[in-house]
Motif scaffolding. Structure first.
Motif, PDB file in Angstrom:
ATOM      1  N   GLN A 274      -1.640   2.557  -2.290  1.00 44.85           N
ATOM      2  CA  GLN A 274      -0.402   1.870  -1.949  1.00 44.85           C
ATOM      3  C   GLN A 274      -0.600   0.389  -2.251  1.00 44.85           C
ATOM      4  O   GLN A 274      -1.587  -0.221  -1.822  1.00 44.85           O
ATOM      5  CB  GLN A 274      -0.040   2.056  -0.482  1.00 44.85           C
TER       6      GLN A 274
ATOM      7  N   ASP B 218       2.593  -2.413 -13.293  1.00 42.78           N
ATOM      8  CA  ASP B 218       2.614  -1.103 -12.622  1.00 42.78           C
ATOM      9  C   ASP B 218       2.392   0.052 -13.585  1.00 42.78           C
ATOM     10  O   ASP B 218       3.155   1.018 -13.600  1.00 42.78           O
ATOM     11  CB  ASP B 218       3.943  -0.893 -11.876  1.00 42.78           C
TER      12      ASP B 218
ATOM     13  N   LYS C 216       4.767   0.213  -2.950  1.00 45.84           N
ATOM     14  CA  LYS C 216       4.887   1.335  -3.871  1.00 45.84           C
ATOM     15  C   LYS C 216       3.580   2.104  -3.842  1.00 45.84           C
ATOM     16  O   LYS C 216       2.508   1.508  -3.773  1.00 45.84           O
ATOM     17  CB  LYS C 216       5.200   0.848  -5.281  1.00 45.84           C
TER      18      LYS C 216
ATOM     19  N   LYS D 219       7.259  -5.728  -1.487  1.00 46.59           N
ATOM     20  CA  LYS D 219       7.691  -4.379  -1.849  1.00 46.59           C
ATOM     21  C   LYS D 219       6.482  -3.470  -1.876  1.00 46.59           C
ATOM     22  O   LYS D 219       5.453  -3.820  -2.439  1.00 46.59           O
ATOM     23  CB  LYS D 219       8.379  -4.375  -3.216  1.00 46.59           C
TER      24      LYS D 219
ATOM     25  N   TYR E   2       1.088   4.793  -5.786  1.00 50.40           N
ATOM     26  CA  TYR E   2       0.740   5.285  -7.124  1.00 50.40           C
ATOM     27  C   TYR E   2      -0.245   6.432  -6.965  1.00 50.40           C
ATOM     28  O   TYR E   2      -1.242   6.309  -6.259  1.00 50.40           O
ATOM     29  CB  TYR E   2       0.110   4.175  -7.965  1.00 50.40           C
TER      30      TYR E   2
END
Length: 165
Positions: free
Chosen positions: A38, A93, A46, A44, A48
């Motif tokens: 994370q 990302d 996200k 923010k 993965y």
């Protein structure tokens, strides 16, 4: 006033370590289960997912690249030493490259040229950060590794090693 201290810190770093790195202070990283990371940046979050049971990861000084390593999720009982790695670009990302090694991976060390990382395995490999090309490290690189390693203070969550050396 804060910018003044950052400037003074960089001058000190240049004079005494030969380099000055900016890092993403707003970057936070944590494991999320056995095969996910994370990443929180710019407020923010996200998550993965990787095809690796993560044994470790390291982030470079600038906070732009991360190397993860561990066992492949599709474990091969005929080759239990196999380890997988992934080179992840945090800025965009995206996975730059990933691969399988027939050796255990125990560490990743980013070099101060900002172009390569040393993969600590039985033999040692260099991983090129822009292309993901992986080549066997020669003896001169291994002998100079302490001098070639990037130097900076990193947040504690920018590295993880389940099996430290």
């Amino acid at each position: 006033m804060g910018k003044f201290f950052i400037f003074i810190g960089c001058i000190y770093s240049i004079l005494f370590t030969g380099s000055c790195y900016s890092r993403m202070d707003n970057l936070k990283i944590s494991l999320s289960g056995r095969h996910a990371i994370q990443i929180e940046k710019n407020n923010k979050n996200k998550t993965y997912h990787f095809n690796i049971e993560i044994n470790g990861y390291k982030v470079n000084c600038s906070g732009s690249k991360m190397i993860l390593w561990g066992y492949p999720l599709d474990f091969n009982e005929n080759s239990p030493a196999d380890n997988s790695y992934a080179l992840f670009d945090i800025a965009i990302d995206s996975v730059i490259s990933s691969g399988l090694m027939s050796h255990g991976i125990f560490d990743a060390i980013f070099l101060k040229d900002d172009k390569r990382a040393f993969m600590g395995t039985g033999e040692g490999y260099l991983l090129y950060l822009e292309t993901g090309e992986l080549i066997r490290a020669n003896g001169s690189i291994i002998n100079q590794l302490d001098d070639l390693t990037e130097r900076c203070e990193k947040p504690i969550d920018w590295s993880y090693n389940r099996y430290p050396i």
